[in-house]
Write a protein that holds these residues in place. Structure first.
Motif, PDB file in Angstrom:
ATOM      1  N   TYR A 116      76.317 127.259  29.125  1.00  0.00           N
ATOM      2  CA  TYR A 116      75.777 128.347  28.516  1.00  0.00           C
ATOM      3  C   TYR A 116      75.513 129.378  29.339  1.00  0.00           C
ATOM      4  O   TYR A 116      74.946 128.984  30.491  1.00  0.00           O
ATOM      5  CB  TYR A 116      74.627 127.918  27.412  1.00  0.00           C
ATOM      6  CG  TYR A 116      75.227 127.213  26.301  1.00  0.00           C
ATOM      7  CD1 TYR A 116      75.282 127.588  25.174  1.00  0.00           C
ATOM      8  CD2 TYR A 116      74.729 125.683  26.299  1.00  0.00           C
ATOM      9  CE1 TYR A 116      75.841 126.734  24.126  1.00  0.00           C
ATOM     10  CE2 TYR A 116      75.199 125.086  25.311  1.00  0.00           C
ATOM     11  CZ  TYR A 116      75.620 125.433  24.239  1.00  0.00           C
ATOM     12  OH  TYR A 116      75.947 124.479  23.245  1.00  0.00           O
ATOM     13  N   LEU A 117      75.911 130.545  28.942  1.00  0.00           N
ATOM     14  CA  LEU A 117      75.815 131.651  30.040  1.00  0.00           C
ATOM     15  C   LEU A 117      74.661 132.604  29.728  1.00  0.00           C
ATOM     16  O   LEU A 117      73.829 132.896  30.573  1.00  0.00           O
ATOM     17  CB  LEU A 117      76.923 132.561  30.046  1.00  0.00           C
ATOM     18  CG  LEU A 117      77.164 133.551  31.018  1.00  0.00           C
ATOM     19  CD1 LEU A 117      77.264 132.947  32.616  1.00  0.00           C
ATOM     20  CD2 LEU A 117      78.532 134.132  30.861  1.00  0.00           C
ATOM     21  N   TYR A 118      74.269 133.036  28.362  1.00  0.00           N
ATOM     22  CA  TYR A 118      73.530 133.999  28.139  1.00  0.00           C
ATOM     23  C   TYR A 118      73.206 133.882  26.625  1.00  0.00           C
ATOM     24  O   TYR A 118      74.135 133.778  25.841  1.00  0.00           O
ATOM     25  CB  TYR A 118      73.850 135.313  28.395  1.00  0.00           C
ATOM     26  CG  TYR A 118      72.658 136.437  27.930  1.00  0.00           C
ATOM     27  CD1 TYR A 118      71.665 136.505  28.803  1.00  0.00           C
ATOM     28  CD2 TYR A 118      72.654 137.163  26.791  1.00  0.00           C
ATOM     29  CE1 TYR A 118      70.512 137.469  28.315  1.00  0.00           C
ATOM     30  CE2 TYR A 118      71.757 137.868  26.321  1.00  0.00           C
ATOM     31  CZ  TYR A 118      70.588 138.217  27.177  1.00  0.00           C
ATOM     32  OH  TYR A 118      69.530 138.742  27.032  1.00  0.00           O
ATOM     33  N   ILE A 119      72.041 133.818  26.164  1.00  0.00           N
ATOM     34  CA  ILE A 119      71.696 133.611  24.671  1.00  0.00           C
ATOM     35  C   ILE A 119      70.800 134.732  24.171  1.00  0.00           C
ATOM     36  O   ILE A 119      69.782 135.194  24.751  1.00  0.00           O
ATOM     37  CB  ILE A 119      71.183 132.450  24.258  1.00  0.00           C
ATOM     38  CG1 ILE A 119      72.176 131.387  24.648  1.00  0.00           C
ATOM     39  CG2 ILE A 119      70.590 132.295  22.778  1.00  0.00           C
ATOM     40  CD1 ILE A 119      71.350 129.967  24.540  1.00  0.00           C
ATOM     41  N   GLY A 120      71.094 135.676  23.055  1.00  0.00           N
ATOM     42  CA  GLY A 120      70.384 136.577  22.681  1.00  0.00           C
ATOM     43  C   GLY A 120      70.373 136.620  21.266  1.00  0.00           C
ATOM     44  O   GLY A 120      70.977 136.074  20.592  1.00  0.00           O
ATOM     45  N   GLU A 121      69.443 137.672  20.584  1.00  0.00           N
ATOM     46  CA  GLU A 121      69.407 137.993  19.134  1.00  0.00           C
ATOM     47  C   GLU A 121      69.550 139.374  19.108  1.00  0.00           C
ATOM     48  O   GLU A 121      69.431 140.198  19.755  1.00  0.00           O
ATOM     49  CB  GLU A 121      67.917 137.284  18.710  1.00  0.00           C
ATOM     50  CG  GLU A 121      66.561 137.987  19.330  1.00  0.00           C
ATOM     51  CD  GLU A 121      66.349 139.352  18.929  1.00  0.00           C
ATOM     52  OE1 GLU A 121      66.747 139.539  17.446  1.00  0.00           O
ATOM     53  OE2 GLU A 121      65.459 139.951  19.303  1.00  0.00           O
ATOM     54  N   ALA A 122      69.569 139.541  17.824  1.00  0.00           N
ATOM     55  CA  ALA A 122      70.085 140.898  17.101  1.00  0.00           C
ATOM     56  C   ALA A 122      69.796 141.162  15.846  1.00  0.00           C
ATOM     57  O   ALA A 122      70.014 140.213  15.021  1.00  0.00           O
ATOM     58  CB  ALA A 122      71.337 141.356  17.584  1.00  0.00           C
ATOM     59  N   LYS A 123      69.196 142.362  15.709  1.00  0.00           N
ATOM     60  CA  LYS A 123      68.871 142.855  14.097  1.00  0.00           C
ATOM     61  C   LYS A 123      70.228 143.285  13.564  1.00  0.00           C
ATOM     62  O   LYS A 123      70.731 142.946  12.214  1.00  0.00           O
ATOM     63  CB  LYS A 123      67.952 143.954  14.132  1.00  0.00           C
ATOM     64  CG  LYS A 123      67.725 144.550  12.883  1.00  0.00           C
ATOM     65  CD  LYS A 123      66.896 145.828  12.755  1.00  0.00           C
ATOM     66  CE  LYS A 123      66.510 146.172  11.359  1.00  0.00           C
ATOM     67  NZ  LYS A 123      65.590 147.378  11.474  1.00  0.00           N
ATOM     68  N   ARG A 182      63.912 135.627  14.400  1.00  0.00           N
ATOM     69  CA  ARG A 182      65.035 135.522  15.322  1.00  0.00           C
ATOM     70  C   ARG A 182      64.888 135.063  16.522  1.00  0.00           C
ATOM     71  O   ARG A 182      65.364 134.184  17.235  1.00  0.00           O
ATOM     72  CB  ARG A 182      65.632 136.867  15.459  1.00  0.00           C
ATOM     73  CG  ARG A 182      66.511 137.055  14.147  1.00  0.00           C
ATOM     74  CD  ARG A 182      67.462 138.407  14.033  1.00  0.00           C
ATOM     75  NE  ARG A 182      66.874 139.503  14.858  1.00  0.00           N
ATOM     76  CZ  ARG A 182      66.039 140.499  14.253  1.00  0.00           C
ATOM     77  NH1 ARG A 182      66.104 140.627  13.025  1.00  0.00           N
ATOM     78  NH2 ARG A 182      65.706 141.578  15.168  1.00  0.00           N
ATOM     79  N   ARG A 183      63.646 135.543  17.177  1.00  0.00           N
ATOM     80  CA  ARG A 183      63.228 135.212  18.559  1.00  0.00           C
ATOM     81  C   ARG A 183      62.594 133.763  18.488  1.00  0.00           C
ATOM     82  O   ARG A 183      62.924 133.197  19.777  1.00  0.00           O
ATOM     83  CB  ARG A 183      62.106 136.187  18.950  1.00  0.00           C
ATOM     84  CG  ARG A 183      62.284 137.613  19.049  1.00  0.00           C
ATOM     85  CD  ARG A 183      61.562 138.531  19.748  1.00  0.00           C
ATOM     86  NE  ARG A 183      62.089 139.873  19.969  1.00  0.00           N
ATOM     87  CZ  ARG A 183      61.357 140.754  20.254  1.00  0.00           C
ATOM     88  NH1 ARG A 183      60.035 140.960  20.118  1.00  0.00           N
ATOM     89  NH2 ARG A 183      62.090 142.120  20.507  1.00  0.00           N
ATOM     90  N   ALA A 184      62.272 133.235  17.658  1.00  0.00           N
ATOM     91  CA  ALA A 184      61.778 131.741  17.615  1.00  0.00           C
ATOM     92  C   ALA A 184      63.113 130.907  17.916  1.00  0.00           C
ATOM     93  O   ALA A 184      63.159 130.127  18.482  1.00  0.00           O
ATOM     94  CB  ALA A 184      61.085 131.374  16.340  1.00  0.00           C
ATOM     95  N   TYR A 185      64.025 131.527  17.038  1.00  0.00           N
ATOM     96  CA  TYR A 185      65.694 130.715  16.892  1.00  0.00           C
ATOM     97  C   TYR A 185      65.976 130.912  18.312  1.00  0.00           C
ATOM     98  O   TYR A 185      66.496 129.709  18.831  1.00  0.00           O
ATOM     99  CB  TYR A 185      66.353 131.311  15.865  1.00  0.00           C
ATOM    100  CG  TYR A 185      67.429 130.770  15.384  1.00  0.00           C
ATOM    101  CD1 TYR A 185      67.458 129.922  14.396  1.00  0.00           C
ATOM    102  CD2 TYR A 185      68.709 130.821  16.269  1.00  0.00           C
ATOM    103  CE1 TYR A 185      68.817 129.510  13.972  1.00  0.00           C
ATOM    104  CE2 TYR A 185      69.949 129.991  15.759  1.00  0.00           C
ATOM    105  CZ  TYR A 185      69.901 129.436  14.678  1.00  0.00           C
ATOM    106  OH  TYR A 185      71.163 128.951  14.254  1.00  0.00           O
ATOM    107  N   GLU A 186      66.085 132.139  18.785  1.00  0.00           N
ATOM    108  CA  GLU A 186      66.610 132.352  20.111  1.00  0.00           C
ATOM    109  C   GLU A 186      65.816 131.388  21.109  1.00  0.00           C
ATOM    110  O   GLU A 186      66.518 130.907  22.148  1.00  0.00           O
ATOM    111  CB  GLU A 186      66.635 133.681  20.322  1.00  0.00           C
ATOM    112  CG  GLU A 186      66.671 134.188  21.883  1.00  0.00           C
ATOM    113  CD  GLU A 186      66.380 135.458  22.353  1.00  0.00           C
ATOM    114  OE1 GLU A 186      67.103 136.178  22.709  1.00  0.00           O
ATOM    115  OE2 GLU A 186      65.025 135.901  21.757  1.00  0.00           O
TER     116      GLU A 186
END
Length: 283
Positions: free
Chosen positions: A208-215, A264-268
């Motif tokens: 994995y390289l990068y993980i993010g969240e978004a509205k 979302r941030r908890a998931y991320e």
């Protein structure tokens, strides 16, 4: 408040439904003894020729009933785990190729998360196993399918494929897609990627390289392509190495609990903790 209190525990890992096949221990043991050629039950699970031979010993009906193969392989695994196979392994398959392990982990997690199944069911069910092969090919075209399955078995034994809490309890009509960078750009341009909330995972064949969240997933992903505000990711996407990047999207409807940034941030954060993307600052 603990982050997991934000997530309603309304769903659990779904088991594959039974289809009525009832194999006796004697039937499974006898078929394995004939078909295995001295290999282990794990090798029978992952090698096509051994697997086909085992299934033929159990039933020569053509076509076999729906669910027959999955339940036959799960029954074999259960008997192996209980130590009740009378035929002991005298031959070894190829060792695990450690360079394949990151590919296997990513591909396995996609299928397990998408369908909410265990690693045993992933390898036992022919449809899930084919999907595993397809996902591995998206990550690294030409990867040997047997090597991927072998690596999945290794990861299972290491307990490295345990599902994260958020993925076990959070359904919310989640949809999981995987894209190459080119297909993702096209999906953004054609608005196939919606403006709902979600989490995205940039990946390569090495992990994995990068993980993010978004509205707004379409807007956020578009921002990454036009010049990401994450300097390390932007630099990587501009480099020649970007040719090997694929992107996994966890998409949610606009009215799901994932519309809340705390959720979302908890998931991320849980995905970052367990999958350890190398360009993220650890939460």
């Amino acid at each position: 408040m603990a982050w997991f209190a934000l997530i309603p525990v309304a769903f659990v890992l779904v088991a594959t439904p039974a289809t009525g096949h009832d194999f006796s221990k004697a039937e499974i043991d006898a078929a394995f003894t004939v078909a295995s050629s001295g290999y282990s039950a794990d090798e029978v699970m992952i090698q096509d020729e051994l697997r086909s031979r085992f299934l033929s010993e159990l039933s020569r009906a053509d076509p076999r009933p729906d669910g027959f193969e999955r339940e036959a392989m799960l029954s074999l695994l259960q008997l192996r785990k209980s130590g009740k196979l009378t035929s002991k392994a005298t031959r070894r398959g190829k060792p695990v190729d450690e360079s394949i392990v990151p590919i296997a982990e990513i591909a396995a997690r996609v299928v397990m998360d998408r369908h909410r199944v265990s690693s045993d069911t992933l390898l036992a069910d022919p449809a899930f196993r084919e999907e595993l092969d397809r996902e591995a090919q998206k990550i690294s075209p030409g990867t040997d399918s047997v090597a991927v399955r072998k690596a999945v078995l290794s990861l299972r034994k290491r307990r490295a494929l345990k599902p994260e809490l958020v993925l076990r309890v959070a359904d919310w009509q989640r949809k999981i897609e995987t894209h190459s960078l080119d297909s993702l750009r096209q999906a953004i341009a054609s608005e196939e990627i919606g403006d709902g909330p979600g989490v995205y995972l940039f990946r390569t064949a090495s992990g994995y390289l990068y993980i993010g969240e978004a509205k707004n997933m379409r807007l956020r992903l578009s921002d990454h392509f036009s010049g990401s505000d994450r300097a390390s990711l932007a630099e990587y996407l501009r480099s020649e190495a970007s040719a090997g990047v694929t992107v996994e999207l966890h998409l949610f409807p606009s009215d799901s609990p994932a519309k809340r940034v705390t959720v979302r941030r908890a998931y991320e954060s849980e995905l970052i903790r367990s999958r350890q993307p190398r360009l993220n600052v650890r939460p």
